[in-house]
Design an enzyme around this catalytic site. Structure first.
Site, PDB file in Angstrom:
ATOM      1  N   CYS A 381       0.839  -1.208   0.000  1.00 23.33           N
ATOM      2  CA  CYS A 381       0.000   0.000   0.000  1.00 23.33           C
ATOM      3  C   CYS A 381       0.872   1.257   0.000  1.00 23.33           C
ATOM      4  O   CYS A 381       1.371   1.644  -1.049  1.00 23.33           O
ATOM      5  CB  CYS A 381      -0.983  -0.045   1.163  1.00 23.33           C
ATOM      6  N   HIS A 507      -3.491  -4.799   0.545  1.00 26.19           N
ATOM      7  CA  HIS A 507      -2.847  -5.346   1.753  1.00 26.19           C
ATOM      8  C   HIS A 507      -2.886  -6.878   1.735  1.00 26.19           C
ATOM      9  O   HIS A 507      -3.795  -7.465   2.313  1.00 26.19           O
ATOM     10  CB  HIS A 507      -3.569  -4.834   3.002  1.00 26.19           C
ATOM     11  N   GLU A 509      -1.211  -8.906   3.386  1.00 22.88           N
ATOM     12  CA  GLU A 509      -0.962  -9.508   4.704  1.00 22.88           C
ATOM     13  C   GLU A 509      -2.233 -10.037   5.354  1.00 22.88           C
ATOM     14  O   GLU A 509      -2.196 -10.973   6.139  1.00 22.88           O
ATOM     15  CB  GLU A 509      -0.250  -8.514   5.632  1.00 22.88           C
TER      16      GLU A 509
END
Ligand code: GLN
Length: 544
Positions: A381, A507, A509
């Site tokens: 990001c 994102h 993650e």
């Protein structure tokens, strides 16, 4: 009909209640019982989206675009499921819903009160999640500790549920902490007794007490808690601190919690299988060769601000049979002269998400370091925006290239707001949030990592790559390896003349799982593990 488990906290916060709840989910799922989870946050913010990471830690984004508590990330990772906005309820949401109803005239003639109006609104959220998910068990974690003033309506609603849905369909679990006195070398149970008394005052008698402690919890302590708190001895579950969070389901299972919950709620369960968790825990506890990854951010003093990033790195390292050695680097420190010293031992660099100008120049320095020293780099990001700014400064030969977020008057706004974002005035819940599709370009590093051409990933940002600079940067060696399906938004980019410098506007993650590392994290570690760092001995050439 769903059954409900309410989990409260006593004595102090931050003892791992969220991980405990997530682990109870693991134990139930491993018995093929379906679970859904809800976190109740007593604060008055509508969501944590506008809170500083220093206050709150990471903001976890659900696929449907809710900005939520980081515990939802633990629930998703431990239960290997995806939850939605229904899984995070705050006092702010409850109050604004009630006040909107009052203004609409729904309660004409009535006085609006905490009981029954607020508690009914809260209970509707429990029941809505149960209905929508059709889960066998809805696990509900009440944030904070018993006794907090904001938490009272949630506890009252939890108490009422036993009457509403029947005694046998509700279970109350209390997670407490046993402090250790060095002088007398013992764990103390008194604070637990007090917190249980406080719960009883509200009308909740816990069925199970989970005791956290930094020291082994003796049988005598269990007896004492059982007697004073009026809980069966087998229902006093010790949970001493363990070296990795992924061990918690194993410790709780060993202590008999899984079977206890099944019995108390009369659930029909299959035999449990936690082999995958045992293997994960043993790999995480083994001393394997480390991979040094530098995480360059501005909130590094509070590691919870990057919770999912840290976990995604850990999953990826496990996949490659390595341990992760995370170097937490405050980006402002890199801004000083000679400030790149901490990067010299890094085999890979991550620049995670963030907001505001502080520390940006340090992150840009980290990107320069990665590009010029051929160190693998993953930008998440803001990390993509930083990589683009850095590459633009180099390509356009101007230190003025920037994001309009950090320099609104830059002549080269390589990162800028889309026209629709320029019109947005409110700050809460107005970013590009949640899942969006991304088409990957065949042959790119990103496409290779994913092994598929269309992916959905979670977003949380206002600014975007500015298409005015697309062709100029492309000519200099930037590859746009992921685009929105209509081609208008750059979602992933990478550098042609670099071993692995890949960034994404989303994102990744949030989507990583212990057993299924996210492809971008997996490949970052895959490349980084073979990078030789300064001072490392290269293998000797083979001489016949
Ligand atoms: N501040 C940037 C934006 O709003 C990046 C946000 C992020 O990293 N989550 O676009």
């Amino acid at each position: 009909m769903s059954k409900y488990i309410f989990v409260t906290g006593g004595v102090v916060s931050s003892v791992g209640k969220g991980i405990t709840v997530a682990s109870i989910g693991t134990l139930l799922k491993s018995r093929q019982i379906t679970v859904s989870v809800q976190k109740l946050d007593p604060y008055l913010n509508v969501d944590p989206g506008t809170m500083s990471p220093y206050q709150h830690g990471e903001v976890f984004v659900t696929r449907d675009g809710a900005e939520t508590d980081l515990d939802l990330g633990n629930y998703e990772r431990f239960i290997d499921a995806e939850f939605t906005a229904d899984s995070n309820v705050t006092s702010g949401q409850i109050y604004s819903a009630i006040i909107a109803k009052e203004r609409r005239g729904d309660f004409l003639g009535g006085t609006i009160q905490i009981v029954p109006h607020l508690t009914t609104e809260i209970k509707e959220r429990f029941k809505r999640l149960a209905e929508k998910s059709q889960a066998d068990v809805v696990l509900i974690e009440i944030g904070g500790t018993v006794g907090d003033i904001e938490g009272q309506p949630f506890l009252e609603a939890a108490r009422q549920m036993r009457k509403d849905v029947g005694r046998d369909n509700v279970l109350y679990i209390h997670v407490t902490f046993l402090p250790y006195l060095t002088a007398t070398q013992e764990l103390k149970t008194k604070p637990t007794q007090h917190s249980v008394n406080e719960l009883r005052r509200i009308g909740i008698q816990p069925d199970i007490i989970i005791c956290r402690g930094d020291h082994p919890i003796s049988e005598g302590i269990r007896d004492k808690i059982s007697l004073f708190c009026d809980v069966e001895r087998e229902a006093v579950i010790p949970l001493p601190t363990v070296s990795t969070i992924y061990e918690v389901p194993l410790v709780l299972e060993e202590a008999g919690l899984g079977q206890l919950v099944i019995d108390r709620l009369s659930l029909k369960a299959k035999r449990t299988d936690l082999k995958q968790w045992q293997e994960l825990a043993s790999r995480l506890n083994a001393s394997l060769e480390p991979v040094n990854i530098a995480l360059v951010g501005k909130y590094v003093e509070l590691q919870d601000a990057y919770f999912s990033v840290r976990e995604a790195l850990c999953h990826a390292a496990v996949y490659h049979n390595r341990n992760i050695n995370l170097l937490w680097i405050q980006s402002e420190d890199l801004e000083k002269d000679g400030g790149d010293a901490p990067l010299r031992s890094a085999q890979g660099i991550i620049v995670p998400g963030g907001f505001g100008v502080r520390g940006i120049e340090g992150m840009i320095k980290a990107a320069t370091y990665a590009r010029t020293n051929e160190i693998p780099y993953l930008g998440l990001c803001l990390g993509l925006q930083v990589m683009v700014i850095e590459f633009a400064r180099y390509t356009l030969d101007s230190t003025k290239a920037n994001s309009a977020e950090f320099d609104p008057t830059t002549p080269y706004p390589v990162i800028d707001l889309l026209p629709e974002q320029k019109r947005v005035k409110d700050k809460g819940g107005t970013m590009r949030l949640g899942n969006y599709p991304c088409q990957l370009v065949p042959g790119s590093r990103a496409a290779k990592a994913y092994g598929q051409s269309l992916v959905y990933e979670r977003h949380r940002h206002r600014f975007e790559f500015n298409n005015e600079f697309r062709s100029q940067l492309q000519e200099a060696g930037m590859i746009y390896s992921g685009l929105s399906p209509d081609g208008s938004l750059v979602e992933v980019c990478e550098l042609a003349n670099h071993p692995w410098m890949v960034s994404c506007q989303f994102h990744p993650e949030f989507g990583s799982r212990p057993s299924r590392p996210h492809p971008l994290f997996r490949d970052l570690i895959g490349v980084a593990k073979d990078v030789l760092r300064e001072g490392a001995q290269p293998p000797l050439p083979f001489s016949p």
